[in-house]
Design a protein around this motif. Structure first.
Motif, PDB file in Angstrom:
ATOM      1  N   LEU A 188      56.451  -3.245  29.449  1.00 32.85           N
ATOM      2  CA  LEU A 188      55.576  -2.397  28.657  1.00 32.85           C
ATOM      3  C   LEU A 188      55.508  -1.007  29.291  1.00 32.85           C
ATOM      4  N   PRO A 189      55.645   0.063  28.497  1.00 32.02           N
ATOM      5  CA  PRO A 189      55.559   1.420  29.060  1.00 32.02           C
ATOM      6  C   PRO A 189      54.220   1.657  29.750  1.00 32.02           C
ATOM      7  N   ALA A 190      54.239   2.469  30.802  1.00 31.25           N
ATOM      8  CA  ALA A 190      53.026   2.741  31.572  1.00 31.25           C
ATOM      9  C   ALA A 190      51.938   3.364  30.704  1.00 31.25           C
ATOM     10  N   HIS A 191      52.336   4.263  29.809  1.00 34.09           N
ATOM     11  CA  HIS A 191      51.354   4.894  28.913  1.00 34.09           C
ATOM     12  C   HIS A 191      50.665   3.852  28.050  1.00 34.09           C
ATOM     13  N   ALA A 192      51.442   2.898  27.553  1.00 35.86           N
ATOM     14  CA  ALA A 192      50.869   1.849  26.698  1.00 35.86           C
ATOM     15  C   ALA A 192      49.871   1.012  27.484  1.00 35.86           C
ATOM     16  N   ALA A 193      50.203   0.697  28.728  1.00 41.45           N
ATOM     17  CA  ALA A 193      49.290  -0.092  29.563  1.00 41.45           C
ATOM     18  C   ALA A 193      47.972   0.648  29.777  1.00 41.45           C
ATOM     19  N   GLU A 194      48.041   1.967  29.947  1.00 39.76           N
ATOM     20  CA  GLU A 194      46.827   2.760  30.123  1.00 39.76           C
ATOM     21  C   GLU A 194      45.966   2.748  28.869  1.00 39.76           C
ATOM     22  N   VAL A 195      46.614   2.920  27.715  1.00 37.64           N
ATOM     23  CA  VAL A 195      45.879   2.922  26.444  1.00 37.64           C
ATOM     24  C   VAL A 195      45.212   1.572  26.209  1.00 37.64           C
ATOM     25  N   LEU A 196      45.956   0.515  26.444  1.00 40.53           N
ATOM     26  CA  LEU A 196      45.412  -0.822  26.230  1.00 40.53           C
ATOM     27  C   LEU A 196      44.237  -1.108  27.163  1.00 40.53           C
ATOM     28  N   SER A 197      44.366  -0.702  28.414  1.00 39.45           N
ATOM     29  CA  SER A 197      43.301  -0.978  29.385  1.00 39.45           C
ATOM     30  C   SER A 197      42.010  -0.252  29.042  1.00 39.45           C
TER      31      SER A 197
END
Length: 290
Positions: free
Chosen positions: A251-260
């Protein structure tokens, strides 16, 4: 009287063909297209074998066979891929996600499981959980669980209209679901997006899945990294409705940030092998582990 079902086991040749075809799909999706000559070099097989594999994949709707090779299928918000298509994609990631998701299910629970290839993979890990009740609109999930033949495993299959992903949807399914209450729903999705949330190309499936969300205390989403940024025609639920999301480490790092920021619990499961460091002393690594 015991009942027996006829089961056809694939031959070793079938397994090799499936492995080749999965590799071809991976290469075509990665590059957008590939020529027969490239695929023969990649796989170490004859032109004729590659052409047969391409014809098979084209018939299944997995790629478009063109003169001299194949191209990736174009995606659209209202196009729903069949179960046969999705079950070949990201298999290691789905297996890792399903294994971890099964740990969230406890003995005595009543859970709901939606249709999809990731949830189908999950069902194969639930067979040893005691006193489990499963509500599902997935024919594939119900088949896996029914095959366990356990008296303490109750499977409730909703009725409804059958989708390409072998899910049962529509008014009949919704009515059945709304009369039930479960501890959690484990949901596979077509796409996850920062703004659109959880989506599907199928309007009836969206309505059915919304009913499942409303019936549950907890929404658990299982989705590999390729689902991020994909937007289907209909929204199932916004990201803030998700309690727990399980995905893989691609999973892209940006996506992980948004999800968190929007999901209380995001579980990222490692699926890739750790890189080997040639400068690391093996003895020191062993001592550290001990």
């Amino acid at each position: 009287m015991s009942q027996h079902r006829n089961v056809r086991f694939g031959t070793f040749g079938d397994v090799l063909a499936a492995m080749r075809q999965a590799k071809i799909l991976e290469e075509v999706r990665r590059t957008g297209g590939a020529r027969v000559a490239q695929l023969t070099a990649l796989l170490g097989v004859s032109d004729m074998t590659v052409r047969r594999d391409l014809e098979t994949l084209d018939r299944k709707g997995l790629l478009s066979k063109v003169h001299g090779g194949a191209t990736a299928m174009e995606t659209a918000s209202a196009v729903e891929p069949g179960f046969e298509v999705t079950s070949l994609r990201e298999v290691p990631e789905k297996e890792a996600i399903a294994t971890r998701a099964a740990e969230l299910v406890r003995p005595g629970m009543a859970i709901a499981i939606t249709a999809g290839s990731t949830t189908w993979t999950l069902a194969r890990h639930l067979g040893d959980i005691a006193n489990l009740t499963v509500v599902t609109n997935s024919l594939k999930v119900a088949e896996v669980l029914h095959g366990r033949q356990r008296p303490d495993l109750t499977v409730v299959l909703t009725g409804g209209l059958r989708t390409p992903s072998d899910g049962l949807v529509g008014p009949v399914a919704v009515q059945a679901i709304r009369s039930l209450h479960v501890d959690m729903v484990i949901m596979g999705v077509h796409g996850i997006d920062e703004r659109a949330g959880l989506t599907t190309p199928n309007l009836l499936e969206a309505e059915t899945n919304r009913a499942l969300v409303e019936s549950a205390r907890r929404l658990v989403v299982v989705a590999d990294h390729t689902k991020w940024g994909v937007v289907g025609l209909a929204q199932i639920a916004p990201l803030r409705a998700v309690t727990t999301l399980l995905t893989d480490d691609r999973l892209p790092a940006h996506a992980a940030e948004v999800l968190s920021e929007q999901v209380p619990e995001v579980i990222i499961i490692p699926t890739s092998e750790p890189e080997f460091d040639p400068d690391e002393d093996p003895d020191e690594a062993d001592d550290t582990e001990r």
